[in-house]
Each structure stands twice: as structure tokens, then as C-alpha cells.
Design an enzyme around this catalytic site. Structure first.
Site, PDB file in Angstrom:
ATOM      1  N   HIS A 243      43.203  48.158  61.620  1.00 24.68           N
ATOM      2  CA  HIS A 243      43.025  47.074  61.503  1.00 24.68           C
ATOM      3  C   HIS A 243      42.967  46.006  60.194  1.00 24.68           C
ATOM      4  CE1 HIS A 243      42.129  47.820  65.903  1.00 24.68           C
ATOM      5  NE2 HIS A 243      41.458  48.747  65.564  1.00 24.68           N
TER       6      HIS A 243
HETATM    7  C1  BDR Z   1      37.605  45.554  64.350  1.00 21.08           C
HETATM    8  O1  BDR Z   1      36.791  45.936  64.837  1.00 21.08           O
HETATM    9  C2  BDR Z   1      36.059  47.114  64.309  1.00 21.08           C
HETATM   10  O2  BDR Z   1      35.882  48.206  64.975  1.00 21.08           O
HETATM   11  C3  BDR Z   1      37.129  47.448  63.282  1.00 21.08           C
HETATM   12  O3  BDR Z   1      36.485  47.686  61.945  1.00 21.08           O
HETATM   13  C4  BDR Z   1      37.884  46.141  63.093  1.00 21.08           C
HETATM   14  O4  BDR Z   1      37.302  45.196  62.282  1.00 21.08           O
HETATM   15  C5  BDR Z   1      38.876  45.674  65.389  1.00 21.08           C
HETATM   16  O5  BDR Z   1      38.732  45.039  66.849  1.00 21.08           O
END
Ligand code: BDR
Ligand code: CA
Length: 313
Positions: A243
Site C-alpha cells: 500500500h
Molecule cells: C493501510 O493500513 C495499514 O495497515 C497499512 O500500513 C496501510 O497504510 C492499508 O489499509
């Protein structure tokens, strides 16, 4: 090209870690003025420590790391150990950091930096809940017009939610903060799940990280080995979604991403859909555009960039 000055606001998290490593591996394009930690994937005591672990892994103990807010503006903190493990960085065995945590509060660092740096020169890169950014905007409204741009990971439209059926984790944890940021008038670029769920670390991509042959490549491969089990089980996907590195990749290669300049509003009232990013992708609301909401990524180009840059560390 002069390097873009950024503040990384983060809750590491394995994918946050890779985003930070990519930024630190790219000094021609990115100058990291500091890193502010926020509570999110794990509590603040761990996210600030993890941020320092990653700076040391990158060979950059000179980067200043600040602790910011311990919890959301108006709600109880929700964490994600079920995804990231008890430390937030489960996977590789990495030494405890020896570099210091800065004394200044992360929110004050954001305020001071935006006041000190030339108008419109600092980009904010939030990779976690938007608490620190919203607090800074609330405490010092004069800094808002000084921000060059916010490039953030958060939200979803077509993919809808990952922490509830309606909401993505970063926005869900602090919807009130997200609402302040999206209404701030600052230019915002959003990397939602619609993009990040296409940035999957498949086996050949993870093998390529490992084949780099440095400690960073090996650690990133070990992080994604851990992190992928959650998404594989839950979504049946081909690997872990990276992400947060979409944010730092965008600063280097914006051409890897496509999206639409649209209106995005945050749900802050309904418990059922709390933290939903109501993205007017089809431009049906008539509400003014306030964000560039990305929808697609050249995933092969993204992983080629990442592998090439991590090899530099
Ligand atoms: C986001 O939530 C976190 O778990 C990850 O680091 C990312 O920033 C994804 O939904
Ligand atoms: Ca994150």
C-alpha cells in the site's frame, strides 16, 4: 531536478517501512526533512521505534524521527496486529534502534517545518491515520496554505473497505482527522485500495527483492513473507499489497499512476459506514473536486522501480 522536500507521517507497518526505504533510496528526487510517527497499525511506542529501526536499516541514523499523537482525535484507537504482527514489523529480525527519538512533538515539528521552509515547498506524505496532520492544521491554520501537496495512502472506492465492509484502515481509525484534511483545501493525491490492491508482491517479485543481495532486499522479502499471509488468506490474493510505497513511488514516477480529480468526502457520522471515502468517481454529485483519486497503477513499472532503488541501499 531538485529533490522534493517531504515529511513522512507514518505508522510502520511493513508496507510503511518499504515506503520509507524507497524514499531514503531516492535522494535525487526526495529529501526527507523528518519522519513523524502516529498510532495506527500498532501503538505509538512501537511505530516511533519501528520508524527508527527502518532508518537504521537504510543506513540513515541522521534522519530525525518524532513521536506524534497517541490516538485519534475523537475515537478509541483501533490497531492492526492481525495484519502486521505484535511489533508491527514482524518478519525480519532487526536490531533495536540506537538513534535517538527527537524530543519535539511530531505535530510541532510539522508546524515548525512548514513555517520555516519556503511557502509551497513541503509535501506531506501520510501513510497512516491522519491524526498528526489534522492536529497540526487545527493548531496552526496558517500552515495550511503553505503545504505544497499531500500525497497519502488511504480510502477506497471500488474496493470499498478492508477494516470494515465500508472503510479502509487509515481513514477508519481517525475519520474526523481525515475529514479535516480532505476539507483543508490543500491539493491531495490519494492512493486508495483500488490502486494498492494491484501492487501485489507475487513470488517472482519477492524473489527479485531477495536477489538484490543486500540486507535491505532480504529484510523487505522477509517482511512481505510475513505480511502476505493475511491477504492471501483473506482475499485469496497473489501476495501482499504494498500500500504505502505507492505514495513514495508517486513522488519519483507519477506517470506510473492514473486517476481522476474528483470530490471525496469522509463519512464521520454513521457507525455502519464510519470512515468511508465517498469518492465521486462518476462525478454525479456536483460537489467541487478536492482530490486526485488514483485508480490504476503500472504494477510492473512500480516493482521495477522499487527493486532498482532498494538495491542502492
Ligand atoms: C493501510 O493500513 C495499514 O495497515 C497499512 O500500513 C496501510 O497504510 C492499508 O489499509
Ligand atoms: Ca501505514
Amino acid at each position: 531536478m531538485t529533490a522534493r522536500k517531504i515529511i513522512i507521517d507514518t505508522d510502520p507497518g511493513q508496507d510503511d517501512a518499504v515506503a520509507i526505504l524507497l524514499a531514503l533510496a531516492s535522494p535525487d528526487e526526495i529529501e526527507v526533512l523528518g519522519i513523524t510517527a502516529v498510532a495506527g497499525n500498532v501503538p505509538l511506542a512501537l511505530t516511533q521505534k519501528n520508524a527508527r529501526i527502518i532508518c537504521e536499516l537504510a543506513g540513515r541514523p541522521d534522519i530525525r524521527v518524532f513521536a506524534g499523537c497517541e490516538g485519534p482525535l475523537g475515537r478509541k484507537l483501533v490497531t492492526a496486529e492481525h495484519v502486521h504482527g505484535q511489533t508491527g514489523l514482524n518478519g525480519p529480525v532487526l536490531p533495536d534502534p540506537t538513534m535517538p527519538l527527537q524530543d519535539q512533538h511530531g505535530v510541532d515539528f510539522i508546524i515548525e517545518t512548514l513555517r520555516d521552509q519556503p511557502m509551497g515547498s513541503v509535501t506531506l506524505c501520510p501513510l497512516g491515520p491522519l491524526t498528526n496532520i489534522a492536529m497540526a492544521f487545527r493548531k496552526a491554520p496558517d500552515i495550511v496554505p503553505r503545504v505544497r501537496e499531500i500525497v497519502l495512502m488511504g480510502g477506497a472506492y471500488f474496493e470499498v473497505g478492508n477494516i470494515t465492509p465500508a472503510a479502509e484502515f487509515n481513514i477508519y481509525v481517525d475519520p474526523q482527522a481525515a475529514d479535516i484534511v480532505f476539507k483543508s483545501g490543500v491539493d491531495i493525491v490519494v492512493m486508495p485500495l483500488d490502486v494498492t490492491h494491484k501492487a501485489l508482491v507475487t513470488k517472482p517479485r519477492n524473489d527479485a527483492f531477495r536477489a538484490i543481495g543486500n540486507r535491505v532486499g532480504e529484510a523487505v522479502a522477509e517482511m512481505t513473507d510475513f505480511f502476505e499471509r493475511f491477504d492471501k488468506e483473506k482475499y485469496g490474493s497473489n501476495g501482499a499489497p504494498l500500500h504505502d510505497p505507492c505514495v513514495t513511488a508517486y513522488l519519483i514516477r507519477p506517470d506510473l499512476f492514473t486517476g481522476r480529480h474528483i470530490n471525496v468526502e469522509i463519512e464521520t457520522r454513521s457507525e455502519l459506514t464510519m470512515g468511508m471515502t465517498v469518492a465521486d468517481w462518476w462525478r454525479v454529485s456536483g460537489r467541487p473536486a478536492n482530490a486526485t483519486f488514483m485508480g490504476d497503477i503500472d504494477a510492473d513499472g512500480f516493482f521495477a522501480l522499487l527493486t532498482e532503488r532498494l538495491a542502492r541501499l
